[in-house]
Scaffold this motif. Structure first.
Motif, mmCIF file in Angstrom:
data_model
loop_
_atom_site.group_PDB
_atom_site.id
_atom_site.type_symbol
_atom_site.label_atom_id
_atom_site.label_comp_id
_atom_site.label_asym_id
_atom_site.label_seq_id
_atom_site.Cartn_x
_atom_site.Cartn_y
_atom_site.Cartn_z
ATOM 1 N N ARG A 31 -35.513 43.418 90.053
ATOM 2 C CA ARG A 31 -36.668 43.751 90.880
ATOM 3 C C ARG A 31 -37.389 44.979 90.339
ATOM 4 O O ARG A 31 -36.762 45.950 89.910
ATOM 5 N N LEU A 32 -38.717 44.907 90.350
ATOM 6 C CA LEU A 32 -39.569 46.016 89.951
ATOM 7 C C LEU A 32 -40.620 46.222 91.039
ATOM 8 O O LEU A 32 -40.915 45.292 91.804
ATOM 9 N N PRO A 33 -41.226 47.415 91.124
ATOM 10 C CA PRO A 33 -42.313 47.603 92.094
ATOM 11 C C PRO A 33 -43.448 46.617 91.807
ATOM 12 O O PRO A 33 -43.813 46.402 90.645
ATOM 13 N N ALA A 34 -44.003 46.016 92.855
ATOM 14 C CA ALA A 34 -45.083 45.046 92.683
ATOM 15 C C ALA A 34 -46.271 45.668 91.959
ATOM 16 O O ALA A 34 -47.031 44.977 91.271
ATOM 17 N N ALA A 35 -46.418 46.989 92.088
ATOM 18 C CA ALA A 35 -47.525 47.678 91.428
ATOM 19 C C ALA A 35 -47.464 47.536 89.908
ATOM 20 O O ALA A 35 -48.488 47.639 89.228
ATOM 21 N N LYS A 36 -46.281 47.281 89.360
ATOM 22 C CA LYS A 36 -46.157 47.108 87.912
ATOM 23 C C LYS A 36 -46.859 45.825 87.456
ATOM 24 O O LYS A 36 -47.505 45.786 86.408
ATOM 25 N N PHE A 37 -46.707 44.765 88.239
ATOM 26 C CA PHE A 37 -47.372 43.504 87.910
ATOM 27 C C PHE A 37 -48.884 43.662 87.998
ATOM 28 O O PHE A 37 -49.624 43.261 87.081
ATOM 29 N N ILE A 38 -49.351 44.273 89.084
ATOM 30 C CA ILE A 38 -50.787 44.517 89.237
ATOM 31 C C ILE A 38 -51.282 45.420 88.109
ATOM 32 O O ILE A 38 -52.362 45.221 87.553
ATOM 33 N N GLY A 39 -50.458 46.406 87.761
ATOM 34 C CA GLY A 39 -50.847 47.330 86.699
ATOM 35 C C GLY A 39 -51.047 46.642 85.367
ATOM 36 O O GLY A 39 -52.001 46.949 84.637
ATOM 37 N N VAL A 40 -50.164 45.690 85.025
ATOM 38 C CA VAL A 40 -50.316 44.956 83.762
ATOM 39 C C VAL A 40 -51.594 44.119 83.789
ATOM 40 O O VAL A 40 -52.354 44.084 82.813
ATOM 41 N N LEU A 41 -51.853 43.452 84.905
ATOM 42 C CA LEU A 41 -53.073 42.645 85.021
ATOM 43 C C LEU A 41 -54.316 43.493 84.789
ATOM 44 O O LEU A 41 -55.216 43.113 84.028
ATOM 45 N N ARG A 42 -54.359 44.642 85.437
ATOM 46 C CA ARG A 42 -55.545 45.496 85.336
ATOM 47 C C ARG A 42 -55.657 46.161 83.960
ATOM 48 O O ARG A 42 -56.751 46.239 83.385
ATOM 49 N N ALA A 43 -54.539 46.634 83.439
ATOM 50 C CA ALA A 43 -54.568 47.291 82.132
ATOM 51 C C ALA A 43 -54.948 46.299 81.033
ATOM 52 O O ALA A 43 -55.726 46.620 80.132
ATOM 53 N N ALA A 44 -54.409 45.085 81.107
ATOM 54 C CA ALA A 44 -54.731 44.067 80.103
ATOM 55 C C ALA A 44 -56.192 43.650 80.194
ATOM 56 O O ALA A 44 -56.868 43.477 79.168
ATOM 57 N N SER A 45 -56.699 43.502 81.409
ATOM 58 C CA SER A 45 -58.102 43.146 81.596
ATOM 59 C C SER A 45 -59.021 44.180 80.966
ATOM 60 O O SER A 45 -59.985 43.844 80.265
ATOM 61 N N LYS A 46 -58.695 45.453 81.189
ATOM 62 C CA LYS A 46 -59.494 46.543 80.638
ATOM 63 C C LYS A 46 -59.348 46.619 79.121
ATOM 64 O O LYS A 46 -60.334 46.763 78.388
ATOM 65 N N MET A 47 -58.120 46.500 78.626
ATOM 66 C CA MET A 47 -57.854 46.607 77.203
ATOM 67 C C MET A 47 -58.543 45.491 76.412
ATOM 68 O O MET A 47 -59.084 45.714 75.321
ATOM 69 N N LEU A 48 -58.533 44.284 76.978
ATOM 70 C CA LEU A 48 -59.105 43.128 76.290
ATOM 71 C C LEU A 48 -60.588 42.937 76.575
ATOM 72 O O LEU A 48 -61.245 42.112 75.926
ATOM 73 N N GLY A 49 -61.099 43.684 77.558
ATOM 74 C CA GLY A 49 -62.496 43.512 77.923
ATOM 75 C C GLY A 49 -62.762 42.163 78.561
ATOM 76 O O GLY A 49 -63.834 41.571 78.398
ATOM 77 N N LYS A 50 -61.761 41.666 79.324
ATOM 78 C CA LYS A 50 -61.880 40.350 79.960
ATOM 79 C C LYS A 50 -61.690 40.484 81.465
ATOM 80 O O LYS A 50 -60.562 40.493 81.969
ATOM 81 N N PRO A 51 -62.782 40.568 82.230
ATOM 82 C CA PRO A 51 -62.652 40.675 83.683
ATOM 83 C C PRO A 51 -62.011 39.458 84.329
ATOM 84 O O PRO A 51 -61.500 39.532 85.446
ATOM 85 N N ASP A 52 -62.023 38.328 83.624
ATOM 86 C CA ASP A 52 -61.411 37.100 84.158
ATOM 87 C C ASP A 52 -59.974 36.917 83.663
ATOM 88 O O ASP A 52 -59.424 35.812 83.726
ATOM 89 N N PHE A 53 -59.345 37.993 83.201
ATOM 90 C CA PHE A 53 -57.990 37.899 82.652
ATOM 91 C C PHE A 53 -57.008 37.299 83.650
ATOM 92 O O PHE A 53 -56.182 36.444 83.294
ATOM 93 N N SER A 54 -57.065 37.737 84.915
ATOM 94 C CA SER A 54 -56.097 37.248 85.907
ATOM 95 C C SER A 54 -56.252 35.751 86.146
ATOM 96 O O SER A 54 -55.259 35.039 86.327
ATOM 97 N N LEU A 55 -57.483 35.261 86.151
ATOM 98 C CA LEU A 55 -57.711 33.820 86.292
ATOM 99 C C LEU A 55 -57.129 33.069 85.098
ATOM 100 O O LEU A 55 -56.461 32.041 85.248
ATOM 101 N N ASN A 56 -57.386 33.598 83.912
ATOM 102 C CA ASN A 56 -56.884 32.943 82.692
ATOM 103 C C ASN A 56 -55.362 32.930 82.649
ATOM 104 O O ASN A 56 -54.743 31.926 82.267
ATOM 105 N N TYR A 57 -54.765 34.063 83.052
ATOM 106 C CA TYR A 57 -53.307 34.122 83.075
ATOM 107 C C TYR A 57 -52.735 33.124 84.072
ATOM 108 O O TYR A 57 -51.788 32.385 83.770
ATOM 109 N N GLY A 58 -53.308 33.094 85.276
ATOM 110 C CA GLY A 58 -52.814 32.178 86.294
ATOM 111 C C GLY A 58 -52.847 30.736 85.839
ATOM 112 O O GLY A 58 -51.878 29.990 86.024
ATOM 113 N N LYS A 59 -53.935 30.340 85.206
ATOM 114 C CA LYS A 59 -54.061 28.956 84.745
ATOM 115 C C LYS A 59 -53.072 28.647 83.626
ATOM 116 O O LYS A 59 -52.495 27.548 83.569
#
Length: 334
Positions: A43-71
């Motif tokens: 178990r990890l804090p849920a904020a870590k998962f959200i943090g990766v989503l947001r950091a990756a979106s910013k790093m890659l310049g892809k605001p739709d990163f979470s949608l792409n990951y989910g699919k």
């Protein structure tokens, strides 16, 4: 506070790297050094998962990163809950299994006795409703979970299109076109719920032959994990989970929390004291944590954050935030 299975964090991290993100930079940004990512059930804090989503979106310049990951992600690749869900006889039964074990994947703070997802009939269709508290704090979770429904369904039933509409509570984002492209149904932003509408026949579909022995073994393991997770939850965590959905109401008292938890105020007071916890301090700490998270997400204004954490006046919230962090809310948003 809410927690997440390490397997989910590892999965999104691997996807981000496959999209071009630097693993070490991501790990450092979310402070994942030393995290037990190879232990899928840790178990990890849920904020870590959200943090990766947001950091990756910013790093890659892809605001739709979470949608792409989910699919792209496969529920049965990173979680035992996915294996159990797709091991059921029908998608309807699989949905029940997913609800039963949902907190093993991501414990979103849904109150005890309340399911993460609800099915609501609408004529010949059914709405799949995400009932997690404060959804607008983390629209990325809305994106990942419903995009995964679409992605996983498409892998099993290529060509089938049971979906009719998709509603989300957050406002229309800059990448709204990605929603239209992915869901291929009318999308409503700023709606009353986060929900996907599908024809009822969706619930009767089956994913193929089942191994009932394997299903039973997996279910036994999941039951053991659930018992372990529930046993590890402190009274503080239980109170925080109870507080989350009522935080925005402002007038949150120990009496109301005790009643919701099915106990009395004196009993709750005594148990908190035994853990060295003061209710007012716990409430103040939770408001601080949620306010910082809301502002860091950049999805809500200062006025909206003040309301969400229970302040009727923005000026009172600003004073409290300055006391918590030494900065004004506008400075924290950066």
């Amino acid at each position: 506070m809410p927690t997440v299975a390490a397997g989910l964090v590892r999965d999104v991290l691997n996807f981000a790297v496959s999209e071009g993100a630097d693993r070490d930079t991501l790990i450092a940004a979310v402070e994942l050094d030393g995290a037990p990512l190879e232990n899928q059930d840790a178990r990890l804090p849920a904020a870590k998962f959200i943090g990766v989503l947001r950091a990756a979106s910013k790093m890659l310049g892809k605001p739709d990163f979470s949608l792409n990951y989910g699919k792209a992600s496969r529920f049965d690749d990173f979680s035992i809950v996915g294996l159990i869900s797709y091991g059921a006889n029908t998608l309807g039964e699989g949905f029940e299994q997913m609800n039963r074990y949902a907190k093993l994947v991501l414990d979103t703070g849904v109150a005890k006795g309340r399911q993460r997802f609800q099915l609501q009939e609408d004529g010949d269709c059914v709405w799949v409703i995400d009932q997690r508290p404060n959804p607008n704090m983390t629209p990325e979770l809305t994106e990942t979970v419903f995009a995964r429904f679409i992605g996983d369904f498409g892998r099993y039933f290529e060509g089938e299109r049971p979906y009719r509409a998709f509603h989300v509570t957050h406002e229309k984002p800059t990448h709204w076109q990605a929603y239209e492209d992915l869901f291929q149904v009318p999308v409503t932003f700023g709606a009353k719920w986060n929900a996907l509408k599908a024809h009822k026949s969706w619930l009767e579909l089956t994913t193929g032959p089942k191994n009932r022995y394997a299903f039973g073994v997996l279910s036994d393991h999941a039951d053991a994990l659930m018992r372990e997770l529930e046993a590890s939850e402190t009274l503080r965590g239980q109170v925080e989970k109870t507080l989350l959905p009522m935080l925005h109401k402002g007038d949150v008292t120990m009496e109301k929390v005790a009643e919701t938890m099915g106990t009395s105020r004196p009993t709750l007071y005594r148990k908190l004291k035994a853990e060295g916890i003061n209710f007012e301090t716990l409430l103040d700490d939770l408001r601080r944590t949620m306010a910082v998270s809301y502002l860091a997400g950049g999805k809500a204004s200062v006025n909206e954050v003040a309301y969400l954490v229970g302040f009727s006046e923005t000026s009172s919230f600003s004073r409290a935030f300055k006391r918590w962090t030494g900065k004004a809310p506008s400075e924290w948003r950066g």
